[in-house]
Structures are given as structure tokens and as C-alpha cells.
Enzyme design. Sequence first.
Site, PDB file in Angstrom:
ATOM      1  N   HIS A   1      -3.584  -5.103   0.234  1.00 44.60           N
ATOM      2  CA  HIS A   1      -2.971  -5.739   1.412  1.00 44.60           C
ATOM      3  C   HIS A   1      -3.206  -7.374   1.411  1.00 44.60           C
ATOM      4  O   HIS A   1      -4.018  -7.889   2.154  1.00 44.60           O
ATOM      5  CB  HIS A   1      -3.735  -5.454   2.605  1.00 44.60           C
TER       6      HIS A   1
ATOM      7  N   GLU B   1      -1.478  -9.390   3.206  1.00 48.39           N
ATOM      8  CA  GLU B   1      -1.625  -9.931   4.429  1.00 48.39           C
ATOM      9  C   GLU B   1      -3.011 -10.365   4.886  1.00 48.39           C
ATOM     10  O   GLU B   1      -3.148 -11.374   5.864  1.00 48.39           O
ATOM     11  CB  GLU B   1      -0.797  -9.133   5.676  1.00 48.39           C
TER      12      GLU B   1
ATOM     13  N   CYS C   1       0.828  -1.269   0.012  1.00 48.40           N
ATOM     14  CA  CYS C   1       0.125  -0.043   0.036  1.00 48.40           C
ATOM     15  C   CYS C   1       0.912   1.298   0.012  1.00 48.40           C
ATOM     16  O   CYS C   1       1.387   1.536  -1.066  1.00 48.40           O
ATOM     17  CB  CYS C   1      -1.042   0.055   1.380  1.00 48.40           C
TER      18      CYS C   1
END
Length: 525
Positions: free
Chosen positions: A497, A499, A363
Site C-alpha cells: 500500500h 498510499e 493490493c
Amino acid sequence: MAASLAALLQARGYTVRIRKFDPYLNVDPGTMSPYQHGEVYVTDDGAETDLDLGHYERFTGVPSRQSDNVTSGRIYQTIIAKERRGDYLGATVQVIPHVTDAIKEFARADTDDLDFVLCEIGGTVGDIESLPFMEAIRQLRNDLGRDRTSFVHLTLVPYIAAAGELKTKPTQHSVRDLTALGIQPDVLVCRCDRPLPDSDRAKIALFCNVRKEAVIPALDAKTIYGVPVQYHVEGLDRAVLDSFGLDTSATLDLSRWTEIEERLSLPEGEVTIGVVGKYVGLQDAYKSLHEALVHGGIANRVKVHIRWLDAELFEQDADGLAAQLEPLHAILVPGGFGERGSEGKIASVRFARERKVPYFGICLGMQMACVEGARNTAGLADASTTEFGATAEPVVGLITEWMTEAGLQTRAAGGDLGGTMRLGAYDAKLANGSRVAGIYGSDAITERHRHRYEVNVHYREALEKGGLVFSGMSPDGELPEIVERPDHPWFVGVQFHPELKSKPFAPHPLFQSFIAAAVAQSRLV
């Protein structure tokens, strides 16, 4: 506890979904400070939710939805909107039945195809703001019947060092207060930092009106991913199934969790990853990121040491930057908002690029990689982002419109902050032959987003001449999703993102590849 219980029920073949009820008055966590609340988790359908939903997904693999997290603020917002429209036909709007009915609706929505729905209420028994939720679940038992509901209460059994003993009084008082609200727990989960003696379990059972077998010790574990097995050994899943009158002799498959434990406890190496961020004072602000790095270690059978580095300190001590970064096997710059620490992040990107250290930008980390590339390899010395103010070279700018399945989305610079970003799952097309296409094993991906600013596609030619290739784009070719440096051992920046979709039993491919690159780097150091 809820995530581990759900994992155990899955291991017995049941389908599950977990929901989180948060009593605070914010409509959602989207505008809350990470220092107060930790990470904001984002779902595929674009909800900004409590970080516990990340735990739920990591333990169950079931994608969370907007309906899986609700706050008091959202409940009241819904009710007030109905009242303003006249939906209540002039009736007096009250906590009972209107607020409790709304909570029950959220609890039961979209659950027809499930065996179990686990609803976790945040806070502590006795909190004023949680009382409507307590009343709602009390009513829900009456609505559904005792054979279709079970109350599991998590309590604390502290160890008093001066007395040299565990104290059961806090649990007794908590259950007493809960019972006064009309809720009798069926199962008690007792958090303690040492084994709970059999005599204390019997005492708790007697005072709290539960079976001794339903008093479950919850001791500290070596790893969070060892908790499901630990709970099973203590009998949590059996106690819950017993409370429903269900068979507890069914086959249980915990191999997923035992293998994860084995890989974590017996690593074949170790690497050190530096995370250069803004909120490093509270690691919960990067909870999913922390776990995704651990997952990458599980996939590569190595232990991952994470060094949290304050980007702002690099701005104050430029000479100390190299000393902090040189021992690292890889560098990651995560997402964030605001100008503070940005120059330290850019300096970290430059260090990784010049020293050929594996770099992962997420990001804002991708945006800083583009600003660094524009300044130092594309000849645009004034390159910056409009997030930090007016700039002659807006390599990164505010996104004011984008396409979704629902049509064109537009945003104004001065509009509300909450829920107005590019949120949720979006598709991206990957360039053939690119590093990321090889990592994903596909040329089309879907990832979750949470941001207001985008890399300006008009700078693509200049950045690519400087060696920073745009290897992932939105399907319409307007929004850069991934950049990489082909001449670097491992240099990738992503606007999304990743994750948020990583799990211990299914590590995200980008994190798996990133940690593999760190392992290779460790052999060179």
C-alpha cells in the site's frame, strides 16, 4: 486539529509525536467495517490503527508506531491478561487506578527524546466510554505539573440559519461538562463555518474561563493542507506555547505549507482518475489513497479529479463499463476484501490493458491484474483466487507462512482475523531496468503491507509469457511484490500500500509517476 498543531510546532523547530486514544471496545480497527470506521491505517511496525494516524504522518512526516494508537479494548485486554497471570497479586482490579494507569503508560511510552507529545481523545465530552481517558489525562496533569501539560478542547459553534447567528451555548455546555470532570481547557478551538465575531470570542472566553486570545476560530478551509497556515493566522500555536510559558517570538517557517497551497490553488492542468472499488460509498474508506492522488497532482502541478466507481455496478451493466471508463485519463483499482465487485474490477483491468489507459493496481488491484492477465493473455480461462472459493487455477492463494526479522510467521486458514495478516513494512528487490526501478531510483525498497493472499509465484512463467512481468520480489524470491507491463504506457500492480507513505511535501514516487502518466494520457484524449 492535532495534526495541524503538530505541524506548526515543527515549523517552530520542536520535535513532536501524536497519539490517538479511541474509546471503543474493539482491540484495534483491523476487523471493523470500512463503512463504519473508514480506512484502517497500517504502520511500519505492523499495527492496524485509526485513520487519524495517516493524517498525523501526512502533516508531520513522523512515522507512526503501534504505541501511537490505543483503544479501550486494547487497554482492557492488557489489564485482563495481567489479572489472569496474577500480576495484581489478588488485588481488586478497578478503573482507578488500573485502567487510568495503563492509559497514562501508553501516553508516556517512548517519549524521552521529544519536545511535545500530542494526545487526541476521540469522541465527545460526556461519552461513557471516554470517561477513563478523561480521568487519565486529569491525573497526568497532576503527575507532570501544569508547566508540562496543556488542555486543548475542540468544540462546535453552529450557525442557526433561522436566527441568523452563531450559537455559543454548545461550547459553553461542553466546557462546563469537561470542567465537571476536573479538566479546565487552556485553549478552545471553535469549529464554525463563518467568521467568529470578536464579541462571541469574548463571550466564550468569559463563560469558559479562558483568555480571549486562547479562543481560536477554526473555519472551513479550501483545502485540508491550508489548515496549518490558517490556524497560525488565528493564533493557535501562540496560544499553546503561551499556556506552557514558552517563547512565541521564535522563527517560524511555513514555506512548506504555503507552497503546497499555491500548487493546489493555481494548477497548470487537470486530470480525471477513476477509482474502481468496493467501498466507494464512503470515501474515508480510501482516505490515504485519496490524499496520495492529490499529492501526485501537487508534484505534477495539476488538479486531480477523482471519479469513484462501484465495481459491482460494472458486473450488472457490462455495456456501461466502457461509457464510464472512456473519459478517464487513468484507472486505479485499490485494495479490498471479498468477492463482491471482483469481476467488475477484472473488467476494468482488461479495459485499461486493451485501451492503453494508465493502470495502477494496489493490493487486490494487483491480484485482479494477475487474474485478468492469466485469463486473457496467458490462456488460463479458469484463473481466480482462493479468496473467492476453490479454483482449478489458483493464481492468487492464501499465504500461510512468510519470513520476518523475528523469524518464520505462520497462519491458519481458520484462524482469527484480527492482526493475523501480513502487516507492516517489508523489503522488496526490484528488477534492473524495470519501470518501477526507474520510478523509485533504486533496486531495493521498503513498503507497508496488509493482506492475507498472495500472487502464486508458480504462475510467474505463464504470466510473463503473456506480457505481465514480475518486476519486484521479496528478498527470498518467493513472494511477488510488483508486476508491470513493459508494452503498456503505464501499467503497474503492487502488493503493498504505497498510499500509506505519501505526503503532500513528499509525494510517493509511484503516485507522482502515475499522475504524470495520466497527464500524458490527457493530451492524447
